[in-house]
Design a protein around this motif. Structure first.
Motif, PDB file in Angstrom:
ATOM      1  N   THR A 272       0.816  -1.214   0.000  1.00 31.80           N
ATOM      2  CA  THR A 272       0.000   0.000   0.000  1.00 31.80           C
ATOM      3  C   THR A 272       0.852   1.268   0.000  1.00 31.80           C
ATOM      4  OG1 THR A 272      -0.106   0.082   2.425  1.00 31.80           O
ATOM      5  CG2 THR A 272      -1.823  -1.183   1.281  1.00 31.80           C
ATOM      6  N   GLN A 275      -0.056   3.886  -2.679  1.00 28.48           N
ATOM      7  CA  GLN A 275      -1.419   4.336  -2.418  1.00 28.48           C
ATOM      8  C   GLN A 275      -1.477   5.226  -1.176  1.00 28.48           C
ATOM      9  OE1 GLN A 275      -4.504   1.720  -0.544  1.00 28.48           O
ATOM     10  NE2 GLN A 275      -5.395   1.768  -2.603  1.00 28.48           N
ATOM     11  N   ASP A 276      -0.779   4.820  -0.123  1.00 28.86           N
ATOM     12  CA  ASP A 276      -0.772   5.613   1.112  1.00 28.86           C
ATOM     13  C   ASP A 276      -0.209   7.008   0.864  1.00 28.86           C
ATOM     14  OD1 ASP A 276      -1.752   3.381   2.404  1.00 28.86           O
ATOM     15  OD2 ASP A 276       0.190   2.792   3.252  1.00 28.86           O
ATOM     16  N   HIS A 279      -2.693   9.180  -1.189  1.00 25.92           N
ATOM     17  CA  HIS A 279      -3.819   9.594  -0.347  1.00 25.92           C
ATOM     18  C   HIS A 279      -3.403  10.730   0.591  1.00 25.92           C
ATOM     19  CE1 HIS A 279      -7.357   7.209  -1.171  1.00 25.92           C
ATOM     20  NE2 HIS A 279      -6.651   6.089  -1.224  1.00 25.92           N
ATOM     21  N   TYR A 292      -9.348  12.857  -5.345  1.00 23.34           N
ATOM     22  CA  TYR A 292      -8.330  11.817  -5.474  1.00 23.34           C
ATOM     23  C   TYR A 292      -8.673  10.857  -6.610  1.00 23.34           C
ATOM     24  CZ  TYR A 292      -5.631   7.600  -4.477  1.00 23.34           C
ATOM     25  OH  TYR A 292      -4.813   6.506  -4.589  1.00 23.34           O
ATOM     26  N   VAL A 296      -6.416  10.207  -9.934  1.00 22.09           N
ATOM     27  CA  VAL A 296      -5.874   8.896 -10.302  1.00 22.09           C
ATOM     28  C   VAL A 296      -6.334   8.500 -11.707  1.00 22.09           C
ATOM     29  CG1 VAL A 296      -5.959   6.424  -9.769  1.00 22.09           C
ATOM     30  CG2 VAL A 296      -5.523   8.075  -7.948  1.00 22.09           C
ATOM     31  N   SER A 380       2.086  -2.880  -8.911  1.00 20.05           N
ATOM     32  CA  SER A 380       1.659  -1.641  -8.256  1.00 20.05           C
ATOM     33  C   SER A 380       0.234  -1.267  -8.658  1.00 20.05           C
ATOM     34  CB  SER A 380       2.622  -0.494  -8.589  1.00 20.05           C
ATOM     35  OG  SER A 380       2.604  -0.208  -9.963  1.00 20.05           O
ATOM     36  N   GLN A 383      -2.837  -1.846  -6.415  1.00 21.42           N
ATOM     37  CA  GLN A 383      -3.166  -0.896  -5.349  1.00 21.42           C
ATOM     38  C   GLN A 383      -3.571   0.474  -5.900  1.00 21.42           C
ATOM     39  OE1 GLN A 383      -3.375  -1.662  -2.189  1.00 21.42           O
ATOM     40  NE2 GLN A 383      -2.529  -3.731  -2.352  1.00 21.42           N
ATOM     41  N   VAL A 384      -2.903   0.930  -6.940  1.00 20.40           N
ATOM     42  CA  VAL A 384      -3.219   2.215  -7.579  1.00 20.40           C
ATOM     43  C   VAL A 384      -3.359   1.947  -9.072  1.00 20.40           C
ATOM     44  CG1 VAL A 384      -2.496   4.594  -7.979  1.00 20.40           C
ATOM     45  CG2 VAL A 384      -1.875   3.458  -5.839  1.00 20.40           C
TER      46      VAL A 384
END
Length: 436
Positions: A272, A275-276, A279, A292, A296, A380, A383-384
């Motif tokens: 994550t 992604q973390d 965010h 967000y 993305v 990756s 997650q994103v």
């Protein structure tokens, strides 16, 4: 040539994934970036340059545009680790006789026979008891320390006929022939760090090939070094990231650990971590969750991991036409099984950027009767999920302890990725992209 020599210095200062991140941090600090610990409050502002680190072995840096009129993320991802051997928790093997050897296990899929009969040392991190807690210390012993000896051909007549090495038996480095006794390894580590051996509570230490990288060939065409996969891409994407300015977007540089063992760790591309970070950028800028998701949807990732050049003695190993050559430009990698993230849309976007930068582009696909590896982008994206292209630089002997690539391709990659970071991509679904 100057970029090739700088790359070799970058690699020399990066003997483990922990040192790779420390080297990258040094370059970011020198450029004026602000470190944001994951456990601290983040105050991200337009026009700011920042980075954060996870596990001391993965790093994400980002530059926030001061206008942000096209708020989204333009990202490059590479990895900090390379195939090697990890020293086990109980490190020493006694005998036969007075020999003292180290007990190691494979980290990643290396070419075993390239590790024989060459000077080695150890590098990584050591956890040391300090006061009422523990502290991580980086370790690199800058001297020829170990060697994995081949068996003489007189005792192994089949060695040139496809001998299969046993990693538990054949790949144990020689540490001493009698001068050092059991316990000497931890005593050595303690001495290098200036601590007591009993205060060493944990180790992530790896073997390091001590051979220095070099630019070679009568025409200076080639660069050879340990860890070209993937420190070459980590370097070129960092140079581009630092050189580029874009006031309208958020540029992101990622260098993940553990790609060579699947990326499925808290600091890997499949974690994550990215992604973390995205965010937290969004929240700190005062954006909403809806902002967000829209950002993305308009974002783009360049997954940077080296590619296979045609081998001079085995051209049959690569596809007849989807094959790449050293010093002929950046490689776009594609696979029908989606082990690479490239599709027609992402190929078109990146190829257009390269053409605008005057950088040649090559195409790579595996032979249809041969399975290829995977890399960062598709992992990756779990997650994103963004549009992404897999690229790399052509190299020989991937996963050898000493790899070879082309000098010109270093400059090509820096130019292409600088153009990527400088250009504002305006993406509309998968139907259209404009370049501002």
């Amino acid at each position: 040539m100057s970029e090739a020599k700088e790359l070799l210095e970058f690699i020399a200062h990066s003997p483990s994934m922990f040192h790779s991140v420390e080297t990258i941090r040094g370059m970011l600090d020198q450029a004026g970036f602000t470190f944001l610990p994951e456990a601290a409050h983040w105050a991200v502002k337009p026009g700011g340059d920042y980075y954060t680190v996870r596990n001391h072995s993965s790093i994400i840096a980002f530059r926030v545009g001061d206008e942000l009129t096209d708020y989204h993320f333009q990202m490059c991802a590479s990895h900090s680790d390379s195939p090697t051997y990890k020293i086990k928790s109980v490190p020493e093997l006694n005998g036969p006789g007075e020999y003292l050897r180290l007990d190691v296990e494979a980290y990643g899929g290396m070419i075993d026979n390239t590790w024989f009969d060459r000077p080695l040392t150890v590098a990584g991190r050591v956890l040391v008891r300090e006061g009422d807690g523990v502290r991580a210390r980086l370790l690199y012993i800058d001297r020829d320390l170990l060697l994995i000896p081949n068996v003489a051909i007189h005792f192994n007549r089949e060695v040139n006929n496809g001998y299969k090495y046993n990693r538990q038996v054949d790949l144990c480095p020689l540490f001493s022939a009698g001068e050092l006794k059991k316990g000497a390894f931890d005593a050595m580590i303690a001495g290098e760090l200036g601590v007591r051996a009993e205060d060493i509570l944990g180790r992530d230490l790896f073997l390091v090939n001590r051979e220095r990288g070099t630019v070679w060939g009568y025409a200076g065409e080639f660069i050879s070094s340990p860890k070209l996969d993937d420190l070459e891409c980590a370097y070129v994407s960092l140079k581009a990231f630092l050189a580029a300015k874009n006031s309208r977007t958020v540029n992101v540089y990622c260098c993940f650990d553990n790609e060579e063992v699947g990326s499925n760790t808290k600091q890997g591309a499949m974690s994550t971590f990215l992604q973390d970070v995205l965010h937290r950028i969004n929240h700190s800028l005062g954006k909403t969750p809806e902002d967000y998701y829209q950002a993305v949807a308009g974002s783009f990732l360049v997954s940077c991991d080296n590619a296979h050049a045609v081998h001079p003695n085995h051209a049959e190993k690569t596809d007849a036409v989807n094959c790449t050559w050293m010093n002929k430009g950046v490689v776009v990698k594609e696979a029908a099984n989606q082990k690479y993230t490239t599709d027609a849309f992402s190929r078109a976007v990146f190829t257009n950027l390269c053409r605008e930068a005057g950088v040649p582009v090559q195409a790579f696909a595996n032979r249809s009767d041969s399975a290829g590896g995977s890399t960062l982008g598709n992992l990756s994206n779990t997650q994103v999920s963004v549009h992404a292209v897999d690229i790399g630089l052509p190299q020989l002997a991937m996963h050898s302890s000493y790899e070879t690539a082309g000098v010109k391709d270093i400059g090509y990659a820096i130019e292409a990725l600088t153009k990527f970071y400088q250009t504002t991509l305006q993406i509309e679904g998968a139907e259209r992209a404009r370049f501002a």
